[in-house]
Design an enzyme around this catalytic site. Structure first.
Site, PDB file in Angstrom:
ATOM      1  N   PHE A  72       5.526  10.181  77.006  1.00 44.44           N
ATOM      2  CA  PHE A  72       6.513  11.175  76.538  1.00 44.44           C
ATOM      3  C   PHE A  72       7.659  11.354  77.519  1.00 44.44           C
ATOM      4  CE2 PHE A  72       2.188  12.533  75.208  1.00 44.44           C
ATOM      5  CZ  PHE A  72       2.273  12.098  73.909  1.00 44.44           C
ATOM      6  N   ILE A 106      11.972  -0.323  59.761  1.00 47.04           N
ATOM      7  CA  ILE A 106      10.682   0.190  60.229  1.00 47.04           C
ATOM      8  C   ILE A 106       9.728  -0.996  60.287  1.00 47.04           C
ATOM      9  CG2 ILE A 106       8.766   1.745  59.715  1.00 47.04           C
ATOM     10  CD1 ILE A 106      11.421   3.113  60.613  1.00 47.04           C
ATOM     11  N   LEU A 107       9.309  -1.348  61.499  1.00 47.00           N
ATOM     12  CA  LEU A 107       8.499  -2.557  61.673  1.00 47.00           C
ATOM     13  C   LEU A 107       7.107  -2.387  61.084  1.00 47.00           C
ATOM     14  CD1 LEU A 107       9.574  -3.344  65.341  1.00 47.00           C
ATOM     15  CD2 LEU A 107      10.187  -4.683  63.313  1.00 47.00           C
ATOM     16  N   PRO A 166       5.102   0.772  58.917  1.00 45.51           N
ATOM     17  CA  PRO A 166       5.146   2.157  58.416  1.00 45.51           C
ATOM     18  C   PRO A 166       3.938   2.994  58.819  1.00 45.51           C
ATOM     19  CG  PRO A 166       4.756   0.597  56.621  1.00 45.51           C
ATOM     20  CD  PRO A 166       5.067  -0.217  57.838  1.00 45.51           C
ATOM     21  N   THR A 212       2.118   2.777  61.923  1.00 42.93           N
ATOM     22  CA  THR A 212       2.292   3.279  63.295  1.00 42.93           C
ATOM     23  C   THR A 212       3.528   4.180  63.360  1.00 42.93           C
ATOM     24  OG1 THR A 212       3.469   1.258  63.900  1.00 42.93           O
ATOM     25  CG2 THR A 212       1.125   1.337  64.400  1.00 42.93           C
ATOM     26  N   GLY A 247      10.842   6.960  68.507  1.00 46.89           N
ATOM     27  CA  GLY A 247      10.010   7.798  69.377  1.00 46.89           C
ATOM     28  C   GLY A 247      10.542   9.200  69.545  1.00 46.89           C
ATOM     29  N   GLU A 248      11.845   9.336  69.602  1.00 47.73           N
ATOM     30  CA  GLU A 248      12.411  10.658  69.897  1.00 47.73           C
ATOM     31  C   GLU A 248      12.898  11.392  68.649  1.00 47.73           C
ATOM     32  OE1 GLU A 248      12.830   8.488  73.768  1.00 47.73           O
ATOM     33  OE2 GLU A 248      13.218  10.611  73.680  1.00 47.73           O
TER      34      GLU A 248
END
Lengths: 782, 327
Positions: free
Chosen positions: A257, A666-667, A669, A671, A741-742
């Site tokens: 994080f 989106i590699l 969906p 994860t 991620g963010e």
């Protein structure tokens, strides 16, 4: 136009990319086979180090009483600033810190002098043959400190505020228009101050380092880090080694994080202790030490002023932030960036103030700046909607930014309108009573809230290597880290499609500085950078193999022009006549090749677009420069939630959640959904319960444990709906991946606060919104 | 953690005997509190006497009421049909506490002896009158948002018992059975077991050195059968109470015949409120009565800067709990 190959062109029908593949490392994790940084216990002669920390927040060390500690059986060394092996350079010197690169964020390294700057600062390292003996000896070690009165935060009456001239806090967006005048003349003027508590990342795996000097000039560290290369660079400069003499390994990471983005004192101290001992040393932070060992999101106030027309069109935004920084640092999250560009607004201005206090430095924490910044702007936009009398969704559409208001550049892609529309549909936003305080369920007040989020596609690059074997397997390598979010899986998928192999025939190796270097796994950059690098490295394999094929008389492609050949599903074939071609295995076997290696540099963000533009500019030298490097690159999203507020008990519970995100390709969906849920849950935590409390007089945390620092538990989280808008962005990288991620957390705390306002008619501007604050607000007239 | 020696005891007599000559030794039951405190170097007993093997796990009906062995686990008691039916407040107080893993380990006796969550007590770097008598109390002017407002002193404002079970037991007149090294048992009502901090906050209960809690007995009563435990906390699970209320009512024809009230999260000890009970008894079971009772319970509150909200919160909690049992 001469362009690097692009996944959308070479793989118009993606195979496993975009499929919900289960984690390729899942089995290793659940069976315990996955090895984390504190699990390299087989190293010969491994010993255990424990940090002894300062009780007080400020003072000078006057001595150590080691007598009792030394008598503990198994104690091997007590290392203090008086006897620690000297470093070539320390980050305490700003020039030296520069040389260490971005990984030396800590700025101040303990055990370099008698100075105590913050509570729980490491003051000694105790090394013993077992962890328990080291812990016991550390408890018996007496440290004499002459205490001085500390400053606890920017709120401390003793604190002195200043406007930073350097450091991250000084990096503010440029002003535009005359914001002061525009605000003064605006028919609607709103001003509000937002408080944000100290937040800690609290990854499940704490900071952990196992340091092993394999030779006097060769160090290997197994380190819980998001940044293999950053750690390598910073450590090598500190230790006076060349970069190649420091090897950094991280195969599995238990969350980060942001707190594992840079190198922290315990990693350096472990390396120094290992040097002093001449044996491998393991050092793991305790949970309380985690609170002062790897940074935090700083305590901060934001005052936002908003001027608008009576219809609700923005005229001016003025953002002011005040926050706490450490005695040696000028760090603050840049909240104003998101305020600057989320909406079309002709006038903008941002200022930042800091106050130094006796605290560990703060650092990047998931969406640093965007997360708290979005709380301010998205709360005040909600106020504006009520003030003007339009739906909160409508006010956002009214001020929709079709271009980046900060730079005037067009967006590379922006699907925020689609996020709003789909989110509203999934959530049932239309059923919302436009008046607040109207919806009830029994005794509980029910509210709907929403907010937007955005996060930049930063600029970066990284390398990868692909080795394709004639037997149909491939090994793919990059020195990335997988925070637990699915990097292993999504890169395996990328390589599978790029090579035309099944995912189970790909082995993706990461987390080792001996592999091709790549960017820190932070800032949402890893998926886009590493997938692009791997994709391009695969293209490099195909180009090399094409050269082999066209010179091979036995190949159907013999004599063809390489540019007329394409790779498709592991086959080289003529673009004009796909039937004419053959699989890679045949070509390689005839050429007696067991394998073929390709490598590439993948670019991400503005660097990618600039590079493509440069390629183009070369080609049309006569026609002048292509102006393609002119896009503003961001992901966008919208969050919707329903809260139930107990008006008597002050408790707030989130009952429904919808997030819709436009994050490029989106590699995976599955994860990706998990990552968005995780970010939203972290945001709900920041909204309702997360907050580290620093004693106002002693400047020491009073709740540095996972029992007392509350993060959400399962019971706090409802069923969550997550969707992605299909988004094709050719400007950001070869894969079209923005990274998520963010964006997952940005806007989430505002969505909760806005729902609370809708439920109760009370505007809560201080996070976390705990029952005491809720009850106090309910005592006031709506 | 310090080095310590360890002995497992098979009987109460053996256990108390082992402690008799070693005043600094400590009983080890579920260990969910003790080991935490030892790991944080807050307690350093040189000798542990393991009482887990003691045959004190029975949950049985007796003429005096429900008798629960001190080594019964929280989860076993909370889920036991006799407890669920006869003492819902006790069952809820147990099942709303901690986490399933902790409830499976923690014993009833150990639960009653858990230590405060006051952050200043839990970190040896801070002064704390409870931990080091005379060292001071930074909580008075510091982080006191989850500390006590009732029964506090200038020496200590901690909720010495931060948990749930003892609150329910205090409401329902539970009696503890204590046994000493001579094999002699004495019975102490739980409302007289805990001590207020006064100037000696380090003395938290009336246990004599070496004395062992062997059982808890809860008398049967109509108000026990019609009881509940309401807990308010910042997150939905695995959190200590900001405020809680254990209440039992015997309501006949709309009139309260007997009432039992205890509050958690707000008292220096589990806070039995006879003031509230007095207001409730003989009165109609209405919100007005409940409000008056709540006000009476908090009349002596001494809030500080950050825990002042508890005065209202616990009253609302109590009213809500009374409404729930009044039906």
């Amino acid at each position: 136009m001469e362009m690097e190959p692009n996944f959308a062109d070479t793989n118009p029908k993606a195979g496993v990319v975009g499929q919900p593949l289960s984690r390729v490392d899942g089995r290793a994790k659940v069976t315990g086979a996955a090895k984390y940084s504190a699990e390299y216990n087989q190293l010969p002669g491994l010993v255990h180090a424990v940090l002894k920390t300062s009780d007080v927040a400020r003072g000078r060390i006057t001595g150590f009483d080691v007598s009792a500690a030394r008598q503990v059986p198994g104690v091997l060394a007590i290392i203090t600033h008086e006897n620690i092996p000297k470093l070539a350079k320390t980050p305490n010197n700003p020039q030296d810190q520069q040389a260490m690169g971005p990984g030396a964020h800590m700025g101040f390294l303990p055990l370099t002098s008698d100075q105590v700057h913050y509570a729980a600062q490491p003051v000694a390292i105790v090394v013993a043959d077992t962890l328990e003996r080291a812990q016991h000896a550390a408890a018996l070690l007496r440290v004499q400190i002459s205490p001085e009165t500390p400053v606890a935060s920017f709120r401390d009456p003793k604190a002195e505020e200043f406007k930073p001239k350097e450091g991250r806090a000084a990096q503010l967006p440029k002003p535009r228009g005359n914001a002061q005048a525009a605000f003064a003349g605006a028919p609607i003027q709103l001003t509000a101050t937002y408080e944000h508590a100290i937040n800690h990342h609290n990854p499940m795996e704490p900071g952990a380092t196992t340091a092993h000097w394999e030779a006097p000039d060769r160090l290997t560290v197994y380190d819980a880090t998001q940044g293999i290369v950053w750690t390598q660079q910073a450590l090598s400069v500190m230790l006076g080694l060349s970069a190649d003499q420091v090897r950094v390994v991280n195969k599995f990471l238990g969350g980060g994080f942001g707190c594992k983005g840079s190198v922290w004192p315990h990693t350096v101290l472990a390396a120094q202790a290992a040097r002093a001992m001449g044996r491998p040393v393991k050092l793991v932070l305790t949970r309380p030490q985690q609170f002062t060992g790897m940074g935090h999101r700083e305590d901060q106030d934001q005052t936002l002023r908003l001027g608008a027309t009576s219809e609700g069109k923005l005229l001016a935004l003025l953002h002011e932030k005040t926050s706490t920084t450490s005695p040696w640092d000028a760090y603050a999250e840049t909240n104003s960036k998101i305020v600057d560009l989320l909406y079309a607004c002709p006038a903008f201005e941002a200022t930042a103030k800091l106050a130094k206090a006796n605290v560990m430095t703060s650092t990047f924490m998931r969406a640093p700046g965007e997360a708290p910044g979005s709380f301010a702007i998205e709360s005040l936009m909600d106020d504006l909607a009520y003030r003007v009398g339009v739906d909160p969704l409508q006010i956002r559409l009214l001020n929709y930014a079709d271009r980046d208001p900060s730079t005037g550049k067009p967006w590379s892609s922006k699907s925020l309108k689609e996020c709003y529309a789909r989110g509203a549909e999934l959530f049932g936003w239309a059923k919302r009573n436009p008046k607040n305080g109207q919806m009830r369920q029994g005794k509980l007040l029910v509210g709907y809230g929403m907010a937007s989020g955005t996060y930049p596609v930063h600029s970066g690059q990284g390398n990868a290597r692909v080795r394709l074997y004639a037997d149909g397997h491939a090994v793919v390598q990059a020195a990335a880290t997988d925070l637990g979010t699915g990097t292993y899986t999504v890169i395996t998928q990328t390589a599978a499609d790029a090579l035309g192999l099944a995912p189970e025939n790909i082995r993706f190796e990461l987390g080792d500085s001996q592999l091709p270097s790549t960017i820190v796994s932070g800032g949402s950059m890893a998926a886009g950078t590493v997938s692009s690098s791997v994709y391009l490295a695969a293209q490099d394999v195909w180009q090399k193999l094409t050269k082999v094929a066209v010179m091979d008389k036995k190949s159907p492609l013999f004599g063809a022009k390489p540019t007329d050949i394409e790779a498709n599903g592991g086959r080289l074939q003529l673009k004009a006549n796909p039937a004419k071609g053959e699989g890679f295995a045949e070509i390689m076997k005839r050429a007696m090749m067991t394998d073929l290696e390709g490598s590439a540099t993948g670019r991400y963000g503005a660097g990618y677009e600039s590079a493509q533009a440069a390629l183009n500019a070369k080609q049309d030298a006569a026609g002048g420069k292509d102006d393609a490097a002119g896009h503003s690159m961001h992901s966008f999203g919208a969050h919707f939630c329903e809260v139930h507020v107990d008006p008597d008990l002050g408790t707030v519970r989130v009952k429904r959640w919808v997030s819709v995100i436009g994050g490029g390709r989106i590699l995976n969906p599955k994860t990706a959904r998990s990552q968005i849920m995780g970010g939203a849950i972290m945001g709900i935590g920041a909204a309702l319960m997360e907050g580290t409390v620093r004693d106002p007089h002693l400047a020491r945390y009073t709740n540095a444990s996972l029992a007392d620092y509350h993060v959400c538990v399962n019971a706090d989280i409802p069923e969550m709906t997550v969707e992605f808008v299909d988004e094709k962005d050719p400007y950001i990288n070869a894969m079209g991946v923005k990274g998520i991620g963010e964006i997952s957390i940005v806007g989430t705390s505002a969505a909760v606060a806005n729902a609370i306002y809708h439920a109760t008619g009370r505007r809560l501007r201080s996070l976390p919104i705990t029952p005491d604050k809720m009850l106090e607000a309910l005592r006031q007239p709506a | 953690m310090n080095d310590f020696s360890y002995t497992a005891a098979a009987t109460a007599k053996e256990a108390t005997g082992l402690l008799k000559d070693q005043p600094t030794a400590t009983y080890l039951a579920g260990g969910t509190t003790l080991l935490d405190l030892m790991k944080a170097n807050l307690l350093a007993p040189p000798h542990l006497v393991d009482v887990n093997p003691l045959p004190l796990t029975a949950i049985e009906q007796t003429p005096d009421g429900l008798r629960i062995g001190a080594m019964a686990r929280m989860s076993a008691v909370g889920e036991h049909p006799l407890v669920v039916q006869g003492y819902p407040a006790v069952s809820k107080s147990l099942l709303l506490a901690a986490s399933p893993q902790l409830r499976n380990m923690a014993s009833i006796g150990g639960n009653l002896l858990q230590r405060t969550r006051c952050g200043y007590f839990r970190d040896a770097a801070f002064p704390c009158n409870k931990r080091v008598p005379g060292s001071g109390c930074p909580a008075l002017e510091g982080d006191n948002h989850n500390l006590a407002v009732l029964g506090v002193s200038e020496s200590c404002i901690a909720t010495a018992y931060p948990g749930d079970l003892a609150v329910a037991l205090a409401a329902l007149d539970a009696v503890l059975t204590l046994e000493n090294a001579k094999g002699k048992q004495r019975r102490v009502p739980i409302t007289e077991f805990y001590l207020l901090p006064g100037r000696t906050p380090h003395k938290e209960n009336v246990l004599e050195p070496g004395e062992l809690i062997v059982a808890v007995t809860i008398p049967q009563a109509a108000h026990a059968q019609r009881s509940t435990y309401l807990k308010v906390r910042e997150r939905s699970s695995y959190a200590y109470a900001l405020a809680s209320a254990a209440v039992g009512l015997d309501v006949q024809g709309g009139t309260i015949r007997t009432a039992r009230v205890a509050l958690g999260g707000v008292g220096a000890q589990p806070w039995r409120s006879r003031e509230a009970e007095k207001v409730l008894t003989g009165q109609p079971a209405t919100e007005a009565t409940f409000r008056a009772a709540a006000a009476a319970a908090l009349r002596e509150a001494q809030p500080r800067k950050e825990n002042a909200y508890k005065v209202d919160l616990v009253q609302n909690t109590l009213v809500r709990a009374l409404q729930e049992v009044a039906g």
